[in-house]
Design an enzyme around this catalytic site. Structure first.
Site, mmCIF file in Angstrom:
data_model
loop_
_atom_site.group_PDB
_atom_site.id
_atom_site.type_symbol
_atom_site.label_atom_id
_atom_site.label_comp_id
_atom_site.label_asym_id
_atom_site.label_seq_id
_atom_site.Cartn_x
_atom_site.Cartn_y
_atom_site.Cartn_z
ATOM 1 N N GLU A 150 -7.895 1.228 1.263
ATOM 2 C CA GLU A 150 -8.113 1.528 -0.155
ATOM 3 C C GLU A 150 -9.186 0.633 -0.759
ATOM 4 O O GLU A 150 -8.972 -0.045 -1.779
ATOM 5 C CB GLU A 150 -6.793 1.408 -0.934
ATOM 6 C CG GLU A 150 -5.778 2.466 -0.554
ATOM 7 C CD GLU A 150 -4.478 2.413 -1.372
ATOM 8 O OE1 GLU A 150 -4.228 1.383 -2.016
ATOM 9 O OE2 GLU A 150 -3.730 3.409 -1.368
ATOM 10 N N GLU A 308 -1.581 8.337 3.161
ATOM 11 C CA GLU A 308 -0.421 7.856 2.422
ATOM 12 C C GLU A 308 -0.061 8.828 1.310
ATOM 13 O O GLU A 308 -0.938 9.316 0.608
ATOM 14 C CB GLU A 308 -0.709 6.508 1.711
ATOM 15 C CG GLU A 308 -1.062 5.351 2.585
ATOM 16 C CD GLU A 308 -1.340 4.098 1.754
ATOM 17 O OE1 GLU A 308 -0.932 4.064 0.568
ATOM 18 O OE2 GLU A 308 -1.984 3.182 2.267
#
Lengths: 663, 663, 663
Positions: A150, A308
């Protein structure tokens, strides 16, 4: 090297064994097998465990984990471990800590506390990545590299001196000489003309509004400098372990736009992303599907990997409700509908400590007696039945243009209205189509638009000449084009395209706007076709277009608010205000009719229908977002319930099916 | 040197030719002539163009601009160019950057990024001003000097170490010795007694509320230190180009109170100001007129110069609506009604780049085909017809007291109610009179009050003995005086005047207040005359006054809320709560009746009537703020429409007229 | 040394003579006598007057004040004077200034601008305390030492480097070795594993959520480090003036929880506290009583000292209403009802200058002609009549558990719902009992629970094993125990107690919760007994308990929301949502009935009844919070009105009585 699972839609998630005692690990693998977990991402936040002191690596525990997973048949998406540096790193190199716009240093204690431009960080990250690659390149569990995590979630933009120097280098490369930069930035305004690149600074907090092009370039630079971090790790992985696919997980969320993923995607072997629902959104399900369509666009239409999402509640909202019964399955299959071949979760086992201990997981605090665990096991079974569609592609006749740079420019201060936020119109139009069962591609203005029958240009404030030409060509070639207000206003330097708005598109649209008149919060204006405008209005003259609807009241009474112009084999429509609900749906109805676009099956509003096709078969995903039961007239075999549908697929409220179609 | 245009109300605005290619400049001048533009302000933000490197001046381009303007007959209000320093300056002298209360440095990238106390800045500014004066003192286009721009708009207060040292010097001059400062600041409270000026600091962010007198003195100091900057430039201009009038543009806006313009105004050869409407205000038109009356007060009643307002939308609000058709003309003439002889705009040509590119201008992005341009041309024609009233003065029988120091003290934290904001009562009472067609002067408590029949003292929290004496004298001499709550509470050091509120005025008013009881947000209290109080109540005893109305409910039931006392030839009224709408209007009605004050003509509420008179003629400005047509029984010649009015001036909604009266 | 007044409930307050000229002091003492003032706290903020330069002490003026007070018979609670350092101190030692979480230094100008960990500050404070003790240890006016003032009100937590070093020392003492700290902090999460204490930092602003245990430990450390400051002063006072009682004033306010007073209380010779009403609270009167019950709990049931409250308005709220007529008396006696034997105020004489000049006082700006002064004199008379109850104790059958550590842990970010705020349930349940006339003790989970018939465990998120065992033992021994949601979730390291919520209490309660489902703001859910839940719901299974009520709608329809389980001689109830108003009252009714707890007399809801008993007598405090008159069937003598009550005490709205009961 293990290949990525393709006999099933891969199911898995982040696995953080370092948080648990060794005796838990074999239990983990056994339970993964019970749940049908086929992959895990390992080591994402393990740097402090992998390199507990500078240059001293401790990989023994990871060897053990990798072996256990391999024995259990679980493919490993192995992290380079560089997502967050250890305490010793920040202590030794305090200048690597990021700095906020108003000059605060940000400190360790959370995660990702490093300056994106830091070469000290980069050198240490590359060293760890190389250590990992050397150790595991031949490990049979290794199936993919997961670089960092991320990117930019918390540390971008940074305004430190390191970034300032890197920004100057970036500007030198972009502009060559300072005069060119001065022209691009419009520095004659407010006495900002620079005599040398040496005086340039990041757009740190100023006494008042900063230079808009400086702001825009700083976002470009910030995205590029992290891309360089990624590419540095990628280079060493490619060199040491050639052939292993490499990815980093994007965040294609409506509220995350720090990175220009259009520039990042070509450097991914497989595009992967994370997605989380936001409880306060008006239509979280539609936002999820938008994210899927955008991710697919970034992947060039190829299947992608959902790295995710969550089994149930997250922990970072003010209030974090649990997912409703059936929602985890529906959300998971929605991602698959829009092109995912892998369904990942954060995380395998819910943490007992740390800032995310209240984030749901595949294995909850309560253990395997729970409803959630039973739902996970069921999801694993469904994923197993979906192997035949792995590799198939999504069909779409509609393109919605999406551009990170346009968004950065659009959302700056000192604009006509802060109520105009990039993405609002795109999401609204996408959702309107979705609820009609019509699938859209969300693509860059630089994408090939030739195959689309309907092209939507929502709030594309910044447009290059090439972008405007592409949209025009699409209309010429037969597409219906819909442009919404505040599009085509500026060029790539954020300079107004003079002579009447919307400069880049006024010829295509056949309109000429002399003045904006944004509406106040909660202000509306009646149109003469019965619809109601909000957020925006403008003083528009027809210059070749026809009025579709005009304002019926207020200072602009009689001025057109919706227009249409025949263009070549197609047409160009312009929506100069914001419509809601049924009014927007009616306009979209006219557009799809004109374009000859329709849903795969006739259904009431609120049933999401997406088709994935391979060379040999087609699969209809049907998701019922309504509160009542619906019937879809599809014939085939529903892979979810594992039953045939004989022209009559019945979906309960919230229900989902994946039907191998017999046509 | 060119004299300022007086054959017409001067029309013009900021002209920033450095933002445009040279070939645009002759077009600019031609279009200025077409629009009737008679002056422009040049070079305000040109420092980085005028002095691209330290000490190297490049004025050739400006020579060319000055010559072109002179050839076009346009008077030049020439800036000293010191409004915002160039990037090289901030880079070379980083200590000149301002610092916020919590210790952030503010950076370049916007404008005005300099510390108000910096002598380094001052030396460089004076050098540029001298360079400009030397070069252009004999240029025939030069009509006025425009020093800096909107002082304090963004950089005040600054809390840096330079300011700390300058503050100490200012305190030494003000108080002489530290014991006197200690007494003034009340430093025995919270262990703040100083033993030397050397330990004094600006009121930087403290763990809790700062010393109130320190806060107040810091605002005084901050205003004075920028005044010193102005005076330094003024001195060199006076020396090098004697005889050229000098001004700097104030910001007499309700939301801007960083400078004590009462102290600045005597140093202006002509008072000039900027004014912008704020869309979220309840009554923006009334605020505009208040600004005009205040500016005229600062100018001692003389005509003044509106340096900037906007043709349509601004860009710095959350939502920036366009002006309605006719509004630019009405706003412009409202300023003239209240004493302006010049109507200036920001800016001549709308910028293509920079933070203000969405700010409207005389020449919009859309060009001269636009409605806006046609309105500008019409405004120029009207201004041409208004030459005969240049130099005339506004008549007013009402004074509203306004004091920047009182406002600074009033708006501090740790007060009885943060709902009491300085200016609210002043604006409300001014607007109530305005809607009755009655004009007010807005003047300092130090002004000569002898000519007024009604004197209003709104929320004048801080009053000097002299101020209190002047108000008392006005009542003695025959004026009706109206005092509103939270007036006369403290002296010039922000010390409570003990013995019962309102200490400075309790004898005049004949009341004695022992305790405040502020009302909660949205709380109201009924009075026994049918009106309704809000925001404030207090436990009041009559000590010579009579009750006009009392509370009819709550813990203060029966306690007077409005009182009146005969004083000499006049009377003193006290309003101890806040009234709204018709209730306030009724009270104002009693006051103007008692004072013998009335509108020039009988009109419905909502028609603004202002009279300007010269030795030979009088001019009635009539502005219709109502939604319906109204008739004003005035006989004369309307200079706007250029038609006679035979006792019957008809004004459309939003309409405006300027009638040379025949009486 | 003078003993503390016990012939009356002591009345007094802060006395700051240094703010006034010498000739005011004798007037002060005379007026104190008139008002029945029996003690004053002197010198709290006098450091800059006591030590005007480093090491030079000027105590002459204080000698004079002490003598005057002694002559007037006023006991002195003498401050050590260390509440706020003088300007010279901060100037000489700038590193002692506190630093915010995001790295701002906080500056002098308010009060309490010192770092809690500073040994430089401590050394100077101890030196001043010793100087004061040496000078006044034998002064006959001295009755008590008042150390510092409202510790932590503004300067905690501090994040400076001094604190960082002190924190590391604290951690070394707590954990011994870094591995133990790593385990406690869960540093395997997000790559936070430390290799040495040297790298540990305070939880300064991080890019995202900080480590929860680090946050929790930092609050523990911050409380302990100020306790060390207190103990350092205490040590010197004990040494130099043995026998003089020592206290520091706590702030037992619902919105102040910086210090763990449970750890501080044992170091007080008399527990003292300050209390102020907050106008925006739903039920300020109930909050006052809660504060009293909590303070009494800290004092171990002994009488305590109300050091400060206000006669009327405060100055630090957005809007500061005056107290209603009668409210000062009612508030004062409410504190006495809950165990105070002393009623103090801030401050004696209202300041003319400084940040608190609009804070009410015993002697207002308006002087002695005021209603307020008359009420003060009356309060003094009442206090004089209450001498017989000094030393008596409050009776309570109900315990409400209160734990500062649990609160710190509960109120962290990254939790299921930010709508769950520690204290809300405790206050709500306490108020429900109070309105029924039932008194509660508010005590630590470590207190002896054996005497209570009802034990309430509200939102006790963090529970130690010992705490859980104590609650279980109470139920076993016969108490009714009520646990509310989000209790018993984590251990003292903020680690989840795994295996199903609420881990620490699931056996006691006989429930097993697998998932939280917090409700959105303003969301409610219907229960099958007609009540309505808000804020919280959860998926609960019965494991031995019975359902008292279940959800009647939504995703948890049919799931129990209130449960009950027989435990030994008692029972354990669980409330898994939040009830309001009559629904909560009904549940509380069932609990008190089961526990055999009742009010001393039968009264309508809203009459507060508290009994204090001594060896020889009992006193019923009755406070009418209703809008109508009520009758309490008590027989005895009302010490407030000084009249007998013959089974029929009539209380006006807002009325208060203290009846020596004849039973």
């Amino acid at each position: 090297m293990r290949s990525w699972p393709t006999d099933r839609v891969a199911l898995g998630g982040d696995y953080n064994p370092e948080q648990w005692p060794r005796d838990v690990w074999p239990q983990d693998v056994a339970l993964m097998r019970e749940a049908g977990v086929s992959f895990v991402s390992v080591g994402i936040f393990a740097w402090s465990a992998l390199e507990p002191e500078p240059g001293r690596f401790d990989l023994g525990w990871l060897d053990e984990v990798m072996d256990l997973l391999h024995e259990g048949g679980i493919a490993v998406d192995l992290a380079t471990g560089t997502a967050s540096p250890p305490p010793w790193f920040s202590h030794r190199y305090p200048d690597t800590l990021p700095v906020t716009r108003d000059g605060h240093r940000l400190w360790p204690g959370g995660r990702q506390a490093y300056c994106p431009s830091s070469t000290v960080f980069r050198d240490h990250a590359v060293r760890l990545a190389e250590t990992m690659a050397q150790r595991y390149r031949d490990h049979p569990a290794l199936a993919m590299w997961h670089v960092s995590n991320e990117y930019a979630c918390h540390n971008t933009p940074c305004y430190c001196d390191t970034c300032a120097a890197a920004f100057r280098d970036w500007l030198r490369r972009r502009y060559g000489d300072v005069a060119t930069m001065n022209d691009a930035w419009g520095t004659s305004f407010w006495s900002q003309r620079h005599t040398t690149f040496e005086h340039v600074l990041p757009p740190r907090q100023a006494p008042t509004a900063s230079n808009p092009t400086q702001l825009l370039d700083y976002r470009r630079f910030s995205s590029d400098t992290l891309l360089d971090q990624f590419l540095a790790e990628r280079a060493v992985l490619e060199r040491v372990s050639p052939g292993v696919p490499i990815t980093t997980n994007f965040m294609t969320l409506s509220h995350f736009r720090h990175l220009d993923y259009t520039r990042w995607a070509p450097h991914q072997d497989v595009v992967s992303t994370d997605h989380y629902l936001v409880a306060t959104q008006a239509d979280p399900g539609a936002e999820l599907s938008f994210s899927g369509d955008l991710t697919r666009g970034l992947a060039g239409g190829a299947p992608w990997l959902l790295m995710e999402h969550s089994t149930s509640a997250v922990n970072w909202q003010p209030v974090n409700p649990a997912k409703a019964p059936g929602q985890m399955l529906r959300n998971s299959l929605a991602h698959v509908a829009h092109g995912a071949d892998t369904v990942g979760f954060f995380q395998w086992r819910a943490s007992a400590a740390g800032a995310e201990k209240f984030h749901s997981a595949l294995l909850p605090h309560a253990g395997t007696e729970s409803r959630l665990w039973r739902d996970v096991v069921r999801l694993g079974e469904v994923c197993g039945r979906l192997g035949e569609l792995v590799g198939s592609r999504v069909e779409a006749d509609v393109a919605i243009l999406w551009d990170y740079e346009a968004g950065w420019a659009c959302d700056q201060p000192s604009h006509p209205s802060q109520l105009v936020a990039y993405g609002d119109d795109a999401h609204q139009l996408h959702a309107t189509l979705l609820h009609r069962g019509i699938t859209s591609d969300v693509v860059s203005p630089a994408a090939d638009l030739s195959s689309y029958r309907l092209v939507i240009v929502p709030t594309l404030y910044l447009m290059t000449d090439a972008g405007a030409a592409a949209v025009t060509a699409a209309a010429q070639a037969g597409a219906q084009v819909l442009v919404t207000f505040f599009s085509g206003i500026v060029d790539e330097h954020d300079h107004i395209r003079l002579g009447g708005y919307p400069g880049a598109l006024r010829d295509l649209l056949g309109v000429w706007v002399e003045e904006f008149n944004p509406l106040r919060e909660n202000e509306t204006v009646q149109l003469d076709d019965g619809s109601v405008g909000a957020v925006w209005s403008e003083r528009l003259d027809l210059r070749g277009a026809q009025a579709v609807a005009s304002y019926a009241e207020g200072p602009l009474a009689g001025v057109p608010a919706i227009t249409r112009r025949d263009v070549g084999a197609g047409a160009a429509w312009y929506l100069a205000t914001r419509l809601q609900g049924e009014h927007l749906d009616a306009l979209v109805g006219r557009l799809v009719d004109a374009a000859g676009v329709s849903a795969p099956y006739d259904c009431p509003r609120g049933v999401e229908l997406v088709r994935r096709t391979s060379g040999t078969a087609s699969y209809l995903f049907a998701l019922n977002h309504r509160d009542d039961e619906v019937t879809v007239p599809v014939t085939g075999h529903d892979l979810v319930a594992d039953v045939g549908t004989d022209g009559r697929l019945v979906l309960a409220p919230g229900g989902v099916a994946v039907v191998r179609e017999r046509r």
